[in-house]
Design a protein around this motif. Structure first.
Motif, PDB file in Angstrom:
ATOM      1  N   UNK A 188       0.828  -1.210   0.000  1.00 55.07           N
ATOM      2  CA  UNK A 188       0.000   0.000   0.000  1.00 55.07           C
ATOM      3  C   UNK A 188       0.861   1.258   0.000  1.00 55.07           C
ATOM      4  N   UNK A 189       1.862   1.304   0.850  1.00 59.52           N
ATOM      5  CA  UNK A 189       2.745   2.475   0.904  1.00 59.52           C
ATOM      6  C   UNK A 189       3.509   2.617  -0.416  1.00 59.52           C
ATOM      7  N   UNK A 190       3.958   1.511  -0.973  1.00 54.95           N
ATOM      8  CA  UNK A 190       4.669   1.568  -2.261  1.00 54.95           C
ATOM      9  C   UNK A 190       3.785   2.154  -3.354  1.00 54.95           C
ATOM     10  N   UNK A 191       2.520   1.774  -3.377  1.00 56.15           N
ATOM     11  CA  UNK A 191       1.594   2.327  -4.378  1.00 56.15           C
ATOM     12  C   UNK A 191       1.441   3.832  -4.173  1.00 56.15           C
ATOM     13  N   UNK A 192       1.315   4.274  -2.946  1.00 54.79           N
ATOM     14  CA  UNK A 192       1.204   5.707  -2.670  1.00 54.79           C
ATOM     15  C   UNK A 192       2.466   6.448  -3.100  1.00 54.79           C
ATOM     16  N   UNK A 193       3.621   5.883  -2.811  1.00 51.03           N
ATOM     17  CA  UNK A 193       4.886   6.521  -3.226  1.00 51.03           C
ATOM     18  C   UNK A 193       4.929   6.647  -4.743  1.00 51.03           C
ATOM     19  N   UNK A 194       4.651   5.562  -5.437  1.00 48.34           N
ATOM     20  CA  UNK A 194       4.690   5.586  -6.898  1.00 48.34           C
ATOM     21  C   UNK A 194       3.647   6.548  -7.475  1.00 48.34           C
ATOM     22  N   UNK A 195       2.475   6.604  -6.850  1.00 47.75           N
ATOM     23  CA  UNK A 195       1.428   7.510  -7.317  1.00 47.75           C
ATOM     24  C   UNK A 195       1.860   8.967  -7.175  1.00 47.75           C
ATOM     25  N   UNK A 196       2.416   9.315  -6.021  1.00 53.92           N
ATOM     26  CA  UNK A 196       2.818  10.707  -5.810  1.00 53.92           C
ATOM     27  C   UNK A 196       4.047  11.075  -6.635  1.00 53.92           C
ATOM     28  N   UNK A 197       4.933  10.123  -6.850  1.00 46.25           N
ATOM     29  CA  UNK A 197       6.069  10.394  -7.754  1.00 46.25           C
ATOM     30  C   UNK A 197       5.571  10.621  -9.179  1.00 46.25           C
ATOM     31  N   UNK A 198       4.596   9.834  -9.593  1.00 44.50           N
ATOM     32  CA  UNK A 198       3.992   9.996 -10.914  1.00 44.50           C
ATOM     33  C   UNK A 198       3.312  11.360 -11.021  1.00 44.50           C
ATOM     34  N   UNK A 199       2.582  11.737 -10.004  1.00 43.58           N
ATOM     35  CA  UNK A 199       1.898  13.035  -9.978  1.00 43.58           C
ATOM     36  C   UNK A 199       2.924  14.170 -10.071  1.00 43.58           C
ATOM     37  N   UNK A 200       3.984  14.055  -9.289  1.00 42.09           N
ATOM     38  CA  UNK A 200       5.034  15.080  -9.299  1.00 42.09           C
ATOM     39  C   UNK A 200       5.652  15.231 -10.678  1.00 42.09           C
ATOM     40  N   UNK A 201       5.957  14.102 -11.299  1.00 39.60           N
ATOM     41  CA  UNK A 201       6.617  14.117 -12.606  1.00 39.60           C
ATOM     42  C   UNK A 201       5.700  14.637 -13.712  1.00 39.60           C
ATOM     43  N   UNK A 202       4.486  14.126 -13.766  1.00 35.94           N
ATOM     44  CA  UNK A 202       3.598  14.413 -14.885  1.00 35.94           C
ATOM     45  C   UNK A 202       2.872  15.748 -14.731  1.00 35.94           C
ATOM     46  N   UNK A 203       2.291  15.977 -13.572  1.00 38.31           N
ATOM     47  CA  UNK A 203       1.449  17.167 -13.403  1.00 38.31           C
ATOM     48  C   UNK A 203       2.185  18.385 -12.856  1.00 38.31           C
ATOM     49  N   UNK A 204       3.301  18.169 -12.190  1.00 27.00           N
ATOM     50  CA  UNK A 204       3.997  19.295 -11.570  1.00 27.00           C
ATOM     51  C   UNK A 204       5.424  19.485 -12.089  1.00 27.00           C
ATOM     52  N   UNK A 205       5.716  18.905 -13.242  1.00 27.61           N
ATOM     53  CA  UNK A 205       7.017  19.085 -13.898  1.00 27.61           C
ATOM     54  C   UNK A 205       8.213  18.816 -12.979  1.00 27.61           C
ATOM     55  N   UNK A 206       8.094  17.784 -12.174  1.00 27.32           N
ATOM     56  CA  UNK A 206       9.207  17.365 -11.338  1.00 27.32           C
ATOM     57  C   UNK A 206       9.305  18.080 -10.007  1.00 27.32           C
ATOM     58  N   UNK A 207       8.441  19.042  -9.756  1.00 28.25           N
ATOM     59  CA  UNK A 207       8.459  19.768  -8.478  1.00 28.25           C
ATOM     60  C   UNK A 207       7.077  19.674  -7.856  1.00 28.25           C
ATOM     61  N   UNK A 208       7.060  19.424  -6.552  1.00 29.92           N
ATOM     62  CA  UNK A 208       5.779  19.297  -5.870  1.00 29.92           C
ATOM     63  C   UNK A 208       5.969  19.654  -4.406  1.00 29.92           C
ATOM     64  N   UNK A 209       5.086  20.488  -3.888  1.00 29.22           N
ATOM     65  CA  UNK A 209       5.121  20.838  -2.464  1.00 29.22           C
ATOM     66  C   UNK A 209       4.477  19.721  -1.648  1.00 29.22           C
ATOM     67  N   UNK A 210       4.684  19.777  -0.344  1.00 29.59           N
ATOM     68  CA  UNK A 210       4.039  18.810   0.525  1.00 29.59           C
ATOM     69  C   UNK A 210       2.521  18.928   0.381  1.00 29.59           C
ATOM     70  N   UNK A 211       2.011  20.147   0.348  1.00 28.97           N
ATOM     71  CA  UNK A 211       0.569  20.373   0.246  1.00 28.97           C
ATOM     72  C   UNK A 211       0.006  19.772  -1.040  1.00 28.97           C
ATOM     73  N   UNK A 212       0.692  19.968  -2.156  1.00 31.96           N
ATOM     74  CA  UNK A 212       0.234  19.400  -3.428  1.00 31.96           C
ATOM     75  C   UNK A 212       0.209  17.870  -3.357  1.00 31.96           C
ATOM     76  N   UNK A 213       1.253  17.296  -2.785  1.00 37.73           N
ATOM     77  CA  UNK A 213       1.315  15.845  -2.634  1.00 37.73           C
ATOM     78  C   UNK A 213       0.253  15.327  -1.689  1.00 37.73           C
ATOM     79  N   UNK A 214       0.049  16.035  -0.612  1.00 35.95           N
ATOM     80  CA  UNK A 214      -0.961  15.629   0.378  1.00 35.95           C
ATOM     81  C   UNK A 214      -2.358  15.666  -0.232  1.00 35.95           C
ATOM     82  N   UNK A 215      -2.666  16.724  -0.946  1.00 35.84           N
ATOM     83  CA  UNK A 215      -3.988  16.833  -1.593  1.00 35.84           C
ATOM     84  C   UNK A 215      -4.178  15.716  -2.614  1.00 35.84           C
ATOM     85  N   UNK A 216      -3.153  15.446  -3.397  1.00 40.44           N
ATOM     86  CA  UNK A 216      -3.228  14.347  -4.363  1.00 40.44           C
ATOM     87  C   UNK A 216      -3.449  13.017  -3.644  1.00 40.44           C
ATOM     88  N   UNK A 217      -2.758  12.830  -2.528  1.00 43.64           N
ATOM     89  CA  UNK A 217      -2.924  11.612  -1.741  1.00 43.64           C
ATOM     90  C   UNK A 217      -4.313  11.476  -1.154  1.00 43.64           C
TER      91      UNK A 217
END
Length: 158
Positions: free
Chosen positions: A49-78
């Motif tokens: 479960x944690x691995x899926x969350x890590x991969x999901x947020x890394x994917x979100x950071x890469x695709x939607x935030x051009x490699x940069x993501x704040x904690x808040x952006x990651x938390x909201x996505x999570x």
């Protein structure tokens, strides 16, 4: 809807991972002959479960935030991911309980009653599809939000 494309994709992956884990648990005998081990070994799914969350947020950071993501952006996505997982969880619980391991509730009820951990009425009240659907729904939300907060801290990148 395309705004949440990544969260939907990873929620489906999470659901598939859950179903595969249930098949694994069943094949290991944790739903019948080794049911006394189930309460311990089922917790290892947390690693997946944690691995899926890590991969999901890394994917979100890469695709939607051009490699940069704040904690808040990651938390909201999570949180969004957790809500979608929670909405899917009744279906995964239904598939698990009716197709993968339909005898689980009978086996666990017999085990807890025979071992003196619960009486018959309490066991039947707790170990049933409706109860497990509610547990999976609220568990996905609570554990998902906690996991999101922690994972977002580690995957943030300014």
């Amino acid at each position: 809807m395309s705004k949440y494309r990544i969260e939907i994709k990873w929620a489906v992956i999470f659901a598939l991972a859950t179903l595969l884990w249930m098949v694994f648990e069943k094949s290991m005998g944790w739903h019948d002959v080794l049911i006394e081990k189930h309460a311990i070994y089922t917790n290892f799914f947390a690693i997946i479960a944690v691995a899926v969350y890590v991969l999901a947020l890394l994917d979100k950071r890469k695709v939607d935030y051009n490699g940069k993501m704040s904690w808040k952006q990651g938390f909201i996505s999570g949180i969004i991911l957790s809500v979608i997982i929670a909405l899917i969880s009744p279906l995964t619980q239904y598939i698990t309980s009716t197709l993968i391991t339909p005898e689980y509730f009978t086996n666990i009820i017999n085990f807890v009653v025979d071992s003196g951990k619960m009486d018959q009425e309490a066991a039947e009240s707790y170990f049933n599809l409706k109860s497990y659907i509610l547990q999976s729904l609220f568990g996905a939300l609570t554990m998902g939000i906690v996991t999101s907060a922690i994972v977002a801290f580690f995957v943030k990148k300014q």
